[in-house]
Motif scaffolding. Structure first.
Motif, PDB file in Angstrom:
ATOM      1  N   MET A 141       1.022  -1.101   0.148  1.00 48.96           N
ATOM      2  CA  MET A 141      -0.478   0.028  -0.345  1.00 48.96           C
ATOM      3  C   MET A 141       0.979   1.135  -0.115  1.00 48.96           C
ATOM      4  O   MET A 141       1.547   1.453   1.047  1.00 48.96           O
ATOM      5  CB  MET A 141      -1.194  -0.250   1.644  1.00 48.96           C
ATOM      6  N   GLU A 142       0.655   2.013  -0.976  1.00 47.05           N
ATOM      7  CA  GLU A 142       1.343   3.438  -1.640  1.00 47.05           C
ATOM      8  C   GLU A 142       1.164   4.398  -0.654  1.00 47.05           C
ATOM      9  O   GLU A 142      -0.241   4.989  -1.138  1.00 47.05           O
ATOM     10  CB  GLU A 142       1.866   3.555  -2.858  1.00 47.05           C
ATOM     11  N   ASN A 143       1.148   4.552   0.755  1.00 45.59           N
ATOM     12  CA  ASN A 143       0.242   5.937   1.533  1.00 45.59           C
ATOM     13  C   ASN A 143      -0.116   4.910   2.461  1.00 45.59           C
ATOM     14  O   ASN A 143      -1.263   4.297   1.877  1.00 45.59           O
ATOM     15  CB  ASN A 143      -0.348   6.170   0.090  1.00 45.59           C
ATOM     16  N   GLY A 144       0.192   5.219   3.555  1.00 42.50           N
ATOM     17  CA  GLY A 144      -0.271   5.116   4.887  1.00 42.50           C
ATOM     18  C   GLY A 144      -1.643   5.409   5.633  1.00 42.50           C
ATOM     19  O   GLY A 144      -2.467   5.197   7.094  1.00 42.50           O
ATOM     20  N   ALA A 145      -2.342   7.118   4.313  1.00 40.83           N
ATOM     21  CA  ALA A 145      -3.675   7.514   4.559  1.00 40.83           C
ATOM     22  C   ALA A 145      -4.337   6.571   4.982  1.00 40.83           C
ATOM     23  O   ALA A 145      -5.527   6.894   5.838  1.00 40.83           O
ATOM     24  CB  ALA A 145      -3.757   8.424   3.480  1.00 40.83           C
ATOM     25  N   PRO A 146      -4.561   5.533   4.338  1.00 44.02           N
ATOM     26  CA  PRO A 146      -5.872   4.995   4.567  1.00 44.02           C
ATOM     27  C   PRO A 146      -6.183   3.959   5.902  1.00 44.02           C
ATOM     28  O   PRO A 146      -7.278   4.027   6.355  1.00 44.02           O
ATOM     29  CB  PRO A 146      -5.751   3.315   3.683  1.00 44.02           C
ATOM     30  N   ILE A 147      -5.174   4.178   6.694  1.00 39.62           N
ATOM     31  CA  ILE A 147      -5.060   3.436   7.733  1.00 39.62           C
ATOM     32  C   ILE A 147      -5.953   4.466   9.118  1.00 39.62           C
ATOM     33  O   ILE A 147      -6.551   4.067  10.444  1.00 39.62           O
ATOM     34  CB  ILE A 147      -3.618   3.188   8.705  1.00 39.62           C
ATOM     35  N   GLU A 148      -6.047   6.127   8.659  1.00 40.59           N
ATOM     36  CA  GLU A 148      -6.531   6.922   9.238  1.00 40.59           C
ATOM     37  C   GLU A 148      -6.279   6.832  10.246  1.00 40.59           C
ATOM     38  O   GLU A 148      -5.449   6.417  10.750  1.00 40.59           O
ATOM     39  CB  GLU A 148      -7.712   6.351   8.942  1.00 40.59           C
ATOM     40  N   ASP A 149      -7.034   7.147  11.957  1.00 44.80           N
ATOM     41  CA  ASP A 149      -6.984   7.008  12.750  1.00 44.80           C
ATOM     42  C   ASP A 149      -7.333   5.857  14.326  1.00 44.80           C
ATOM     43  O   ASP A 149      -7.127   5.827  14.708  1.00 44.80           O
ATOM     44  CB  ASP A 149      -7.103   8.555  13.579  1.00 44.80           C
ATOM     45  N   ASP A 150      -7.002   4.575  12.964  1.00 49.02           N
ATOM     46  CA  ASP A 150      -7.774   3.755  13.853  1.00 49.02           C
ATOM     47  C   ASP A 150      -6.504   3.092  13.206  1.00 49.02           C
ATOM     48  O   ASP A 150      -6.113   1.701  12.226  1.00 49.02           O
ATOM     49  CB  ASP A 150      -9.104   3.746  12.989  1.00 49.02           C
ATOM     50  N   ILE A 151      -5.824   2.393  14.587  1.00 45.57           N
ATOM     51  CA  ILE A 151      -4.713   1.328  15.143  1.00 45.57           C
ATOM     52  C   ILE A 151      -5.123   0.229  14.698  1.00 45.57           C
ATOM     53  O   ILE A 151      -3.909  -0.371  14.205  1.00 45.57           O
ATOM     54  CB  ILE A 151      -3.830   0.708  15.809  1.00 45.57           C
ATOM     55  N   ASN A 152      -6.076  -0.124  14.203  1.00 45.68           N
ATOM     56  CA  ASN A 152      -7.117  -1.170  14.616  1.00 45.68           C
ATOM     57  C   ASN A 152      -6.628  -1.858  12.617  1.00 45.68           C
ATOM     58  O   ASN A 152      -6.740  -2.938  11.862  1.00 45.68           O
ATOM     59  CB  ASN A 152      -8.373  -1.309  14.736  1.00 45.68           C
ATOM     60  N   ASN A 153      -6.942  -0.593  11.992  1.00 46.66           N
ATOM     61  CA  ASN A 153      -6.751  -0.636  10.591  1.00 46.66           C
ATOM     62  C   ASN A 153      -5.314  -1.276  10.010  1.00 46.66           C
ATOM     63  O   ASN A 153      -5.357  -1.859   9.078  1.00 46.66           O
ATOM     64  CB  ASN A 153      -6.650   0.784   9.581  1.00 46.66           C
ATOM     65  N   VAL A 154      -4.658  -1.461  10.845  1.00 47.84           N
ATOM     66  CA  VAL A 154      -3.086  -2.409  10.157  1.00 47.84           C
ATOM     67  C   VAL A 154      -3.446  -3.957  10.079  1.00 47.84           C
ATOM     68  O   VAL A 154      -3.135  -4.423   9.180  1.00 47.84           O
ATOM     69  CB  VAL A 154      -1.557  -1.711  11.226  1.00 47.84           C
ATOM     70  N   LYS A 155      -4.148  -4.111  11.166  1.00 51.01           N
ATOM     71  CA  LYS A 155      -4.625  -5.826  11.411  1.00 51.01           C
ATOM     72  C   LYS A 155      -5.504  -5.985   9.567  1.00 51.01           C
ATOM     73  O   LYS A 155      -5.043  -6.465   9.205  1.00 51.01           O
ATOM     74  CB  LYS A 155      -4.412  -5.940  12.421  1.00 51.01           C
ATOM     75  N   TYR A 156      -5.997  -4.874   9.709  1.00 50.38           N
ATOM     76  CA  TYR A 156      -7.239  -5.067   8.882  1.00 50.38           C
ATOM     77  C   TYR A 156      -6.256  -5.200   7.471  1.00 50.38           C
ATOM     78  O   TYR A 156      -7.001  -5.740   6.588  1.00 50.38           O
ATOM     79  CB  TYR A 156      -8.292  -3.966   8.893  1.00 50.38           C
ATOM     80  N   PHE A 157      -5.702  -4.149   6.764  1.00 52.32           N
ATOM     81  CA  PHE A 157      -4.975  -4.328   5.806  1.00 52.32           C
ATOM     82  C   PHE A 157      -4.155  -5.402   5.631  1.00 52.32           C
ATOM     83  O   PHE A 157      -3.893  -5.812   4.284  1.00 52.32           O
ATOM     84  CB  PHE A 157      -4.279  -2.916   5.433  1.00 52.32           C
ATOM     85  N   PHE A 158      -3.432  -5.724   6.556  1.00 49.34           N
ATOM     86  CA  PHE A 158      -2.557  -7.155   6.463  1.00 49.34           C
ATOM     87  C   PHE A 158      -3.775  -8.470   5.923  1.00 49.34           C
ATOM     88  O   PHE A 158      -3.333  -9.016   5.488  1.00 49.34           O
ATOM     89  CB  PHE A 158      -2.424  -8.051   7.576  1.00 49.34           C
ATOM     90  N   ASP A 159      -4.739  -8.338   6.857  1.00 48.43           N
ATOM     91  CA  ASP A 159      -5.832  -9.663   5.975  1.00 48.43           C
ATOM     92  C   ASP A 159      -6.062  -9.222   5.178  1.00 48.43           C
ATOM     93  O   ASP A 159      -7.363 -10.381   4.564  1.00 48.43           O
ATOM     94  CB  ASP A 159      -7.090  -9.548   7.710  1.00 48.43           C
ATOM     95  N   ARG A 160      -6.600  -8.448   4.785  1.00 49.80           N
ATOM     96  CA  ARG A 160      -6.693  -8.215   2.980  1.00 49.80           C
ATOM     97  C   ARG A 160      -5.720  -8.876   2.482  1.00 49.80           C
ATOM     98  O   ARG A 160      -5.715  -7.801   0.864  1.00 49.80           O
ATOM     99  CB  ARG A 160      -7.406  -6.347   3.261  1.00 49.80           C
ATOM    100  N   GLY A 161      -4.485  -8.381   2.597  1.00 53.90           N
ATOM    101  CA  GLY A 161      -3.400  -9.164   2.093  1.00 53.90           C
ATOM    102  C   GLY A 161      -2.345  -7.844   1.484  1.00 53.90           C
ATOM    103  O   GLY A 161      -1.383  -8.023   1.155  1.00 53.90           O
ATOM    104  N   ILE A 162      -2.110  -6.883   2.041  1.00 51.94           N
ATOM    105  CA  ILE A 162      -1.351  -5.791   2.465  1.00 51.94           C
ATOM    106  C   ILE A 162      -0.019  -6.435   3.015  1.00 51.94           C
ATOM    107  O   ILE A 162       0.108  -6.823   3.961  1.00 51.94           O
ATOM    108  CB  ILE A 162      -1.401  -4.102   3.061  1.00 51.94           C
TER     109      ILE A 162
END
Length: 422
Positions: free
Chosen positions: A161-182
């Motif tokens: 993922m080019e740009n960490g902006a989609p993590i927004e302000d929710d640290i749980n989104n790191v695991k979310y994007f790992f689960d999505r294949g990032i």
């Protein structure tokens, strides 16, 4: 002589040359002495097919998005020849096996909102490719997946993922994007974001990595997402190296030695620090990443083309204008060449060793600035040929093609297991 017999004999000759020249270094020293350019090119083409080739950054997803995926929910037919830098026939010709699909999220989404949704849409699109073109593409979340796909003749599509902006302000989104294949996240892009300062920005919002960014890097380490320091400022990159518990990557950066003042490329001090960390720099192929001379030529070209359009009242898509652009680029020799990419590889190797350099072309992401000899993904053998001419052994080239990246990726996985165990 019958043509088919000629072709067979030619194949036998080339195969014998390659067999003699790709014996492991333990069995015989590597030497180009006595080999013609034709013989070396045959060897280069063979090595491109024999070795897995990983490219750290290919912008196919955003290219497909521009072609209307968000509206039609259909993917561009990249199973056939296209006008883009990447498609299946070109990849097979060039030996490309695992292009990291760049889930590029423009910085404007940091202001408008919707960064996470946009990233999801691109991930959906990449995930559709193996469904639409079975037998050609496959998803890949680990080096082991890529090896299996390679044995089956499939092109793997790992994602970064080019740009960490989609993590927004929710640290749980790191695991979310790992689960999505990032499997890697470039901390920011062209503007400072909630995680890091950008090399293209001048605000220096955080003077490096933000407090939230520190949490993001820790979470990336925990789940096995590679930290990508392309696009960040030097201070942010050094911060990341201090914070991370795993090796980092630069997915598509080149060496600042050749582009003084261009912070988007990596200075020697950072390359050395990254090597000490165990990381790897993936060399960007864009001409303006390769030399100050090319940067100056492109700056002048933009100025001259703007004046030409204004003087002649032409739109950017006017056939007269596009023909002029093409001829201007040729007449003014604005493009670098494959040799300059090899120069960047040489520089890293001379500075820190063979284990810390890889390929990160930025195909479909740097527009019409690709160097002569490396205009699309069919051309990796041209770079291998140049490396062979410079005395690189097949074993060293194999490291550049994929082993260095796999080493980092596998270590990131190991660190994640250790952290999760704790």
């Amino acid at each position: 002589m019958d043509f088919s017999l000629k072709k067979l004999l030619s194949f036998i000759v080339i195969a014998s040359i390659v067999a003699a020249c790709t014996v492991s270094e333990k069995e015989q020293p590597w030497s180009i002495e006595g080999k013609s350019d034709d013989e070396l090119m045959a060897i280069a083409d063979s090595l491109a097919k024999e070795f897995i080739i990983v490219d750290g950054h290919v912008d196919l997803p955003y290219r497909m998005n521009v072609k209307g995926f968000m509206i039609t929910k259909t993917v561009e037919d990249v199973s056939v020849e296209t006008t883009g830098n990447f498609d299946y026939p070109k990849a097979k010709k060039g030996g490309l096996d695992a292009p990291f699909m760049s889930i590029y999220v423009p910085s404007r989404y940091q202001e408008t909102g919707g960064a996470k949704d946009f990233a999801d849409s691109l991930i959906d699109m990449v995930s559709r490719l193996p469904e639409v073109f079975p037998g050609k593409f496959a998803m890949a979340n680990t080096p082991a997946d890529i090896k299996v796909n390679f044995e089956q003749g499939l092109i793997s599509l790992p994602m970064g993922m080019e740009n960490g902006a989609p993590i927004e302000d929710d640290i749980n989104n790191v695991k979310y994007f790992f689960d999505r294949g990032i499997r890697y996240i470039t901390l920011t892009h062209s503007k400072d974001n909630q995680i890091s300062d950008s090399s293209y920005d001048t605000a220096y919002t955080w003077n490096g990595i933000s407090p939230f960014g520190e949490q993001v890097i820790a979470e990336m380490n925990k789940w096995g997402i590679m930290v990508d320091i392309s696009h960040v400022t030097d201070s942010a990159a050094f911060d990341a190296l201090k914070l991370t518990k795993a090796p980092v990557i630069a997915s598509h950066s080149s060496c600042r030695k050749f582009t003084p003042g261009f912070e988007r490329n990596m200075p020697d001090t950072l390359i050395k620090a990254m090597a000490k960390n165990g990381g790897v720099i993936h060399i960007n192929f864009g001409s303006t990443f390769l030399s100050k001379e090319s940067q100056d030529k492109f700056d002048k070209m933009r100025e001259d083309l703007t004046n030409y359009r204004a003087e002649n009242g032409l739109a950017s898509d006017d056939s007269t204008y596009t023909a002029y652009v093409k001829q201007y680029a040729i007449d003014n020799d604005v493009y670098e060449d494959v040799q300059k990419v090899a120069d960047h590889i040489d520089h890293v190797v001379n500075l820190v060793g063979i284990d810390y350099v890889a390929l990160g072309s930025d195909y479909d992401g740097v527009g019409d600035s690709l160097p002569k000899g490396l205009k699309d993904v069919s051309t990796y053998p041209n770079l291998i040929f140049e490396l062979l001419k410079r005395g690189y052994t097949p074993a060293e080239i194999e490291k550049i093609c994929y082993k260095n990246t796999f080493r980092v990726w596998e270590r990131v996985q190991e660190v994640a297991q250790e952290l999760q165990g704790n």
